[in-house]
Scaffold this active site. Structure first.
Site, PDB file in Angstrom:
ATOM      1  N   TYR A   1      41.020  34.984  45.538  1.00  0.00           N
ATOM      2  CA  TYR A   1      40.308  33.852  46.854  1.00  0.00           C
ATOM      3  C   TYR A   1      40.312  35.231  47.893  1.00  0.00           C
ATOM      4  CZ  TYR A   1      44.793  33.514  49.090  1.00  0.00           C
ATOM      5  OH  TYR A   1      45.896  33.664  50.154  1.00  0.00           O
TER       6      TYR A   1
ATOM      7  N   LYS B   1      45.435  39.815  45.937  1.00  0.00           N
ATOM      8  CA  LYS B   1      44.638  38.716  46.744  1.00  0.00           C
ATOM      9  C   LYS B   1      44.740  37.334  45.484  1.00  0.00           C
ATOM     10  CE  LYS B   1      43.108  35.804  51.298  1.00  0.00           C
ATOM     11  NZ  LYS B   1      44.627  36.426  51.633  1.00  0.00           N
TER      12      LYS B   1
ATOM     13  N   GLU C   1      56.301  42.408  55.308  1.00  0.00           N
ATOM     14  CA  GLU C   1      54.336  41.627  55.726  1.00  0.00           C
ATOM     15  C   GLU C   1      55.171  40.422  55.953  1.00  0.00           C
ATOM     16  OE1 GLU C   1      50.864  41.515  53.591  1.00  0.00           O
ATOM     17  OE2 GLU C   1      52.229  41.364  52.231  1.00  0.00           O
TER      18      GLU C   1
ATOM     19  N   LEU D   1      49.259  42.809  51.327  1.00  0.00           N
ATOM     20  CA  LEU D   1      48.237  42.766  50.648  1.00  0.00           C
ATOM     21  C   LEU D   1      47.367  43.743  52.322  1.00  0.00           C
ATOM     22  CD1 LEU D   1      45.958  40.410  49.920  1.00  0.00           C
ATOM     23  CD2 LEU D   1      45.711  39.429  51.744  1.00  0.00           C
TER      24      LEU D   1
END
Length: 289
Positions: free
Chosen positions: A33, A148, A180, A204
């Site tokens: 996505y 992702k 993260e 990511l």
């Protein structure tokens, strides 16, 4: 305002959208996505977002349908969002509907493409200036966090731990390193240097993360991509998270303990101001700072 979504070639009201229970995104999390922001109907880094989607699709052997730029524009138009101060488009691509097997279905199986748009509210300057809090949480994701995918359960669990603690962000830790956030990237100020984890399979590669690195260098702020041990958290003077809907969000406490002096720091403010200026320059929309 209407709520029209796109699903496999059709424009339908959200409540009428139907996806098969045999869709591989539903059964396996077999999909990717992307979320892209628009300010005043103009995109910020749409090409980068679509590039990341294409890279993820290549890694997973998915076919990306053509015309995604036009699809994004039409989502805003159909939902009356061309003049919205800020809106986001969510796009999800799965391997489609097929009999349940762990291996890929037949090559001619059509992918499932679903997308929607909505307004998004930025925090007002007074709220931003107070900063937010975070908690640390174990990183339990698979080894390809750089893609992702819709397989978000480990991040859901981490974010829930933050919510239960009454905080906004979850800071993921693995092997003693702060990597993260549960849905964003993170930056630390250590000494006079801005530090974020290297772009690898462990995080990511955030679009806003990349923009912030560019802004920091342009502003003359020393910065590097390097691992940040949790053990050095007491030495950190500033922390902020970055992301499409996060923008630049200051963190003034972690696990209930203050970061630095417990206030939003000068580096975070400078980066935030530069980010707002970048949005104004590219999208032509003045934003409160």
């Amino acid at each position: 305002m209407s709520d029209i979504v796109y699903l496999n070639g059709a424009w339908v009201p959200r409540h009428e959208a139907r996806i098969s229970p045999d869709d591989r995104g539903f059964l396996f999390g077999d999909g990717i996505y992307e979320v892209t922001p628009a300010y005043g109907g103009r995109w910020l880094a749409l090409d980068r977002h679509l590039g990341r989607l294409a890279r993820g699709a290549t890694e997973l052997g998915l076919q990306v349908p053509p015309g995604l730029e036009q699809l994004h524009a039409e989502l805003l138009e159909r939902n009356g969002l061309m003049t919205a101060p800020m809106a986001i488009v969510y796009l999800q691509l799965t391997r489609g509907t097929a009999p349940r097997t762990h291996h890929f279905p037949a090559e001619d199986t059509p992918v499932t493409l679903y997308a929607w748009a909505k307004t998004f509210s930025r925090p007002d300057p007074e709220r931003w200036s107070k900063g937010w809090g975070a908690v640390t949480a174990p990183d339990q994701r698979w080894a390809r966090a750089d893609i992702k995918t819709v397989q978000l359960l480990p991040l859901v669990l981490a974010q829930e731990s933050a919510r239960r603690a009454g905080e906004t962000d979850a800071l993921l830790v693995r092997d003693g390193l702060m990597l993260e956030g549960a849905h964003n990237n993170v930056f630390f100020v250590l000494g006079d240097t801005l530090i974020t984890h290297p772009a690898s399979n462990q995080i990511l590669p955030g679009i806003t993360r990349g923009i912030v690195l560019e802004l920091a260098r342009a502003e003359g702020i020393p910065c590097c991509e390097a691992p940040m041990p949790l053990a050095r958290l007491p030495e950190v003077s500033e922390i902020f998270f970055t992301g499409t809907t996060t923008e630049v969000r200051p963190t003034v406490r972690v696990n209930g303990e203050p970061v630095g002096d417990g206030r939003v720091g000068p580096v975070t403010r400078k980066i935030h101001e530069a980010f707002v200026a970048r949005v104004e320059r590219e999208c032509g929309v003045p934003l409160p700072v």
